[in-house]
Design an enzyme around this catalytic site. Sequence first.
Site, PDB file in Angstrom:
ATOM      1  N   LYS A 209       0.812  -1.219   0.000  1.00  0.00           N
ATOM      2  CA  LYS A 209       0.000   0.000   0.000  1.00  0.00           C
ATOM      3  C   LYS A 209       0.846   1.271   0.000  1.00  0.00           C
ATOM      4  O   LYS A 209       2.001   1.264   0.394  1.00  0.00           O
ATOM      5  CB  LYS A 209      -0.987  -0.025   1.174  1.00  0.00           C
ATOM      6  CG  LYS A 209      -2.131  -1.006   0.853  1.00  0.00           C
ATOM      7  CD  LYS A 209      -3.404  -0.743   1.591  1.00  0.00           C
ATOM      8  CE  LYS A 209      -4.503  -1.608   0.954  1.00  0.00           C
ATOM      9  NZ  LYS A 209      -5.631  -1.865   1.818  1.00  0.00           N
TER      10      LYS A 209
ATOM     11  N   ARG B 277      -4.354 -10.210   3.839  1.00  0.00           N
ATOM     12  CA  ARG B 277      -4.643 -10.063   2.408  1.00  0.00           C
ATOM     13  C   ARG B 277      -3.374  -9.576   1.725  1.00  0.00           C
ATOM     14  O   ARG B 277      -2.834  -8.536   2.094  1.00  0.00           O
ATOM     15  CB  ARG B 277      -5.779  -9.059   2.240  1.00  0.00           C
ATOM     16  CG  ARG B 277      -6.249  -8.845   0.820  1.00  0.00           C
ATOM     17  CD  ARG B 277      -7.396  -7.828   0.799  1.00  0.00           C
ATOM     18  NE  ARG B 277      -7.923  -7.632  -0.541  1.00  0.00           N
ATOM     19  CZ  ARG B 277      -7.388  -6.834  -1.452  1.00  0.00           C
ATOM     20  NH1 ARG B 277      -6.297  -6.154  -1.179  1.00  0.00           N
ATOM     21  NH2 ARG B 277      -7.942  -6.722  -2.641  1.00  0.00           N
TER      22      ARG B 277
END
Length: 308
Positions: free
Chosen positions: A251, A285
């Site tokens: 991210k 995830r």
Amino acid sequence: MGQPASTDSALAPRGPLAVPEKPDAPVLNCAGRSLDLSRPIIMGVINTTPDSFSDGGTLYRGLQLDVERALKRARDMVAQGAAILDIGGESTRPGAAPVSPAQEMDRVLPLVERIAAELEVVISVDTSAPALMTEAARAGAGLLNDVRALAREGALEAAAATGLPVCLMHMRGDPGTMQAAPGYADVVSEVSDFLQRRVVACEAQGISRERLLLDPGFGFGKSVKHNLQLLQGLPCLVALGLPVLVGLSRKSMIGKMIGRDVQQRLPASLGLAVLAVERGAAIIRTHDVAATADAVAMWVALNELGEE
Ligand code: 7PJ
């Protein structure tokens, strides 16, 4: 190293250091495929969008999703240790343009069908679209993953009718605007309050707590500091008593902290994954299943030392 059994038990911490077992750790029923959450598991991400930030377009042949290539990715991820595959057809990266539900269905459903027929893995569908929730369940999906926590009109009803477990994620704003100066007085309690309200809304619709997972939504309407506060405060979410899923993989918060572009964010992602598991995350995830499974396996080995 010659006598593993006795040596291991001699090394195992006892008394106050022993790690409590998790006898009440749930086994989720995901459309007949069971998900054992007694130790952390890996969710591998398969994006069917042409513009995903992490693997943008690599599953495309021209303008068309290459289902065979996506299936190969799915097989590889299962072989590498993914217990869940998360299939997404809407790009939710900051600033992404919306897609129509029809387009999302065209991208996602053929792949869900093929994976369900070929692999014994739990298939999660990353969507906020009620019609896709319904069709995905028919096609063999075992879990619904909604970054909008079933807030779209008709989503609670559609999700309830599938009978599937649901992951409720927190997002502030929407992908088009969410990174514009997000503000919180106390991000951990605000995210926690929001998720608890969504749990209540689900229960009112007949989706029992046993079917719910929670996710703080790293990067969705949060500054770097908010994301760090949420990671540090993850035990507060875990204390709500539902399994917590986290997505930190590659991210942009990593890019902002240490100046790495997407393809160079794996080492930091692995560090974050282990820190999340240490704080009680049940599901990680990730775009990088093999490496993440190895990192998490080290945490599991250490954790289980006290459980013999
Ligand atoms: C997340 C997600 C996440 C859940 C995306 C990306 C952006 N679903 N979908 N949690 N992120 N539950 O792949 O980084 O963090 S899309």
